[in-house]
Structure formats: C-alpha cells, structure tokens
Design a protein around this motif. Structure first.
Motif, PDB file in Angstrom:
ATOM      1  N   THR A  59      35.984  19.869  54.432  1.00 20.69           N
ATOM      2  CA  THR A  59      34.725  19.232  54.817  1.00 20.69           C
ATOM      3  C   THR A  59      34.228  19.773  56.156  1.00 20.69           C
ATOM      4  O   THR A  59      33.036  20.067  56.310  1.00 20.69           O
ATOM      5  CB  THR A  59      34.899  17.697  54.890  1.00 20.69           C
ATOM      6  OG1 THR A  59      35.276  17.237  53.601  1.00 20.69           O
ATOM      7  CG2 THR A  59      33.632  17.012  55.331  1.00 20.69           C
ATOM      8  N   THR A  62      32.781  23.150  55.528  1.00 19.15           N
ATOM      9  CA  THR A  62      31.443  23.113  54.913  1.00 19.15           C
ATOM     10  C   THR A  62      30.385  22.765  55.960  1.00 19.15           C
ATOM     11  O   THR A  62      29.286  23.325  55.938  1.00 19.15           O
ATOM     12  CB  THR A  62      31.363  22.118  53.736  1.00 19.15           C
ATOM     13  OG1 THR A  62      31.628  20.797  54.189  1.00 19.15           O
ATOM     14  CG2 THR A  62      32.309  22.502  52.616  1.00 19.15           C
ATOM     15  N   LEU A  63      30.733  21.859  56.858  1.00 17.81           N
ATOM     16  CA  LEU A  63      29.779  21.496  57.914  1.00 17.81           C
ATOM     17  C   LEU A  63      29.505  22.673  58.844  1.00 17.81           C
ATOM     18  O   LEU A  63      28.363  22.913  59.233  1.00 17.81           O
ATOM     19  CB  LEU A  63      30.285  20.289  58.699  1.00 17.81           C
ATOM     20  CG  LEU A  63      30.289  18.963  57.940  1.00 17.81           C
ATOM     21  CD1 LEU A  63      31.029  17.897  58.724  1.00 17.81           C
ATOM     22  CD2 LEU A  63      28.879  18.522  57.615  1.00 17.81           C
ATOM     23  N   LEU A  73      22.290  24.012  52.367  1.00 15.76           N
ATOM     24  CA  LEU A  73      22.432  22.612  52.796  1.00 15.76           C
ATOM     25  C   LEU A  73      23.281  21.772  51.836  1.00 15.76           C
ATOM     26  O   LEU A  73      23.985  20.872  52.273  1.00 15.76           O
ATOM     27  CB  LEU A  73      21.055  21.971  52.957  1.00 15.76           C
ATOM     28  CG  LEU A  73      20.209  22.498  54.114  1.00 15.76           C
ATOM     29  CD1 LEU A  73      18.825  21.874  54.075  1.00 15.76           C
ATOM     30  CD2 LEU A  73      20.883  22.231  55.440  1.00 15.76           C
ATOM     31  N   TRP A  74      23.234  22.041  50.548  1.00 18.32           N
ATOM     32  CA  TRP A  74      23.927  21.216  49.571  1.00 18.32           C
ATOM     33  C   TRP A  74      25.443  21.316  49.672  1.00 18.32           C
ATOM     34  O   TRP A  74      26.160  20.457  49.151  1.00 18.32           O
ATOM     35  CB  TRP A  74      23.469  21.550  48.147  1.00 18.32           C
ATOM     36  CG  TRP A  74      23.766  22.953  47.714  1.00 18.32           C
ATOM     37  CD1 TRP A  74      22.923  24.026  47.767  1.00 18.32           C
ATOM     38  CD2 TRP A  74      24.986  23.443  47.145  1.00 18.32           C
ATOM     39  NE1 TRP A  74      23.546  25.143  47.278  1.00 18.32           N
ATOM     40  CE2 TRP A  74      24.806  24.812  46.888  1.00 18.32           C
ATOM     41  CE3 TRP A  74      26.204  22.853  46.836  1.00 18.32           C
ATOM     42  CZ2 TRP A  74      25.810  25.611  46.334  1.00 18.32           C
ATOM     43  CZ3 TRP A  74      27.207  23.644  46.286  1.00 18.32           C
ATOM     44  CH2 TRP A  74      27.003  25.010  46.041  1.00 18.32           C
ATOM     45  N   ALA A  76      27.519  21.000  52.279  1.00 18.49           N
ATOM     46  CA  ALA A  76      28.161  19.965  53.097  1.00 18.49           C
ATOM     47  C   ALA A  76      28.323  18.646  52.332  1.00 18.49           C
ATOM     48  O   ALA A  76      29.424  18.077  52.321  1.00 18.49           O
ATOM     49  CB  ALA A  76      27.401  19.758  54.403  1.00 18.49           C
ATOM     50  N   PRO A  77      27.287  18.129  51.678  1.00 28.26           N
ATOM     51  CA  PRO A  77      27.493  16.904  50.904  1.00 28.26           C
ATOM     52  C   PRO A  77      28.518  17.074  49.779  1.00 28.26           C
ATOM     53  O   PRO A  77      29.273  16.153  49.478  1.00 28.26           O
ATOM     54  CB  PRO A  77      26.108  16.577  50.337  1.00 28.26           C
ATOM     55  CG  PRO A  77      25.151  17.293  51.196  1.00 28.26           C
ATOM     56  CD  PRO A  77      25.863  18.489  51.731  1.00 28.26           C
ATOM     57  N   VAL A  78      28.557  18.257  49.175  1.00 22.21           N
ATOM     58  CA  VAL A  78      29.556  18.501  48.133  1.00 22.21           C
ATOM     59  C   VAL A  78      30.953  18.414  48.730  1.00 22.21           C
ATOM     60  O   VAL A  78      31.864  17.811  48.146  1.00 22.21           O
ATOM     61  CB  VAL A  78      29.327  19.862  47.439  1.00 22.21           C
ATOM     62  CG1 VAL A  78      30.522  20.268  46.595  1.00 22.21           C
ATOM     63  CG2 VAL A  78      28.072  19.804  46.589  1.00 22.21           C
ATOM     64  N   VAL A  80      31.890  16.700  51.375  1.00 19.60           N
ATOM     65  CA  VAL A  80      32.160  15.293  51.697  1.00 19.60           C
ATOM     66  C   VAL A  80      32.490  14.502  50.433  1.00 19.60           C
ATOM     67  O   VAL A  80      33.477  13.741  50.399  1.00 19.60           O
ATOM     68  CB  VAL A  80      30.962  14.660  52.444  1.00 19.60           C
ATOM     69  CG1 VAL A  80      31.134  13.155  52.577  1.00 19.60           C
ATOM     70  CG2 VAL A  80      30.782  15.308  53.811  1.00 19.60           C
ATOM     71  N   VAL A  81      31.720  14.674  49.383  1.00 22.90           N
ATOM     72  CA  VAL A  81      31.950  13.946  48.133  1.00 22.90           C
ATOM     73  C   VAL A  81      33.291  14.344  47.522  1.00 22.90           C
ATOM     74  O   VAL A  81      34.044  13.489  47.031  1.00 22.90           O
ATOM     75  CB  VAL A  81      30.787  14.160  47.141  1.00 22.90           C
ATOM     76  CG1 VAL A  81      31.129  13.646  45.756  1.00 22.90           C
ATOM     77  CG2 VAL A  81      29.533  13.486  47.666  1.00 22.90           C
TER      78      VAL A  81
END
Length: 128
Positions: A59, A62-63, A73-74, A76-78, A80-81
């Motif tokens: 994570t 990704t950040l 951009l997508w 980072a949320p991936v 985290v999820v």
C-alpha cells in the motif's frame, strides 16, 4: 520514463510480484491440507499473516507510485482495498468462516493476478 516514475515503479513491480507469489501459494497450501497434509494449514496461516504485513508495504508503494511517481490514480485505492481484503481474509480464516474465506480468497487471487499483469505493462510506466 522519468526518474521519479522509474524509482517508484520498479519497487512496486517487485512488491506486487512477490505478493502474487505468496497469494498463489495460499490455495496450494489449502489444497495440501485438504488432501491430508495437516502441517500445510500452519504454513497457510503464516503466509496469510505475512500477506497482511506485505499488503501494508505494498500500500505504501502504491501511494508512492501515485504521489511521487505521478502514476495512475486508481492504483492506490486498489492497494488499500487489497490490504483491507487480506485483513478480512485472515480474520475469516482464523474464525473458520469458510463461507467468506473461500470466495474472498478467490477475489484476492484474481485481483492480485490482474494487478501483477498490469504493473508489468508499458502503461504502468507512463505518468498521468
């Protein structure tokens, strides 16, 4: 490819690939347990717990890829999820909630495979 992208993409690639190897080991270990290798469940649990820790590092990667490397951009949320899903997965496994553990495990495997495929494409190396 600019330097900041390169400096964030390569660690992301390596972490995603390592994460994928551990994720793919999980159904193999579960299958070994089901065929009578009772020690495999201990390794399955240890790998699952290590995936939770690795997910945290992933994570962060990704950040960094998104913020410092100006990556998609997508991603980072991936990350985290995926980290949160692995946490839920570990909890479901230890409570023996197989109705959640098995389908969530399949989802984690599919998401990890897709992320690993994408991270090695030329698209991953292009800044937004």
């Amino acid at each position: 490819m600019e330097t900041s992208m390169r400096l964030t993409l390569w660690p992301l690639r390596l972490l995603v690939t390592g994460h994928l190897v551990a994720v793919l080991a999980q159904p193999v270990l579960a299958g070994r347990f089901l065929t009578g290798d009772v020690d495999a469940i201990t390794v399955h649990g240890a790998v699952g717990s290590s995936l939770a820790a690795a997910g945290l590092v992933l994570t962060v990667a990704t950040l960094l890829y998104v913020l410092a490397g100006r990556g998609r951009l997508w991603v980072a949320p991936v990350g985290v999820v995926l980290f949160l899903a692995v946490g839920v997965q570990v909890g479901a496994g230890y409570t023996r909630n197989l109705a959640l553990h098995v389908p969530l495990g399949v989802t984690i495997v599919v998401a990890s495979v897709l992320l690993a495929i994408w991270v090695w494409t030329p698209s991953a190396g292009r800044a937004r």
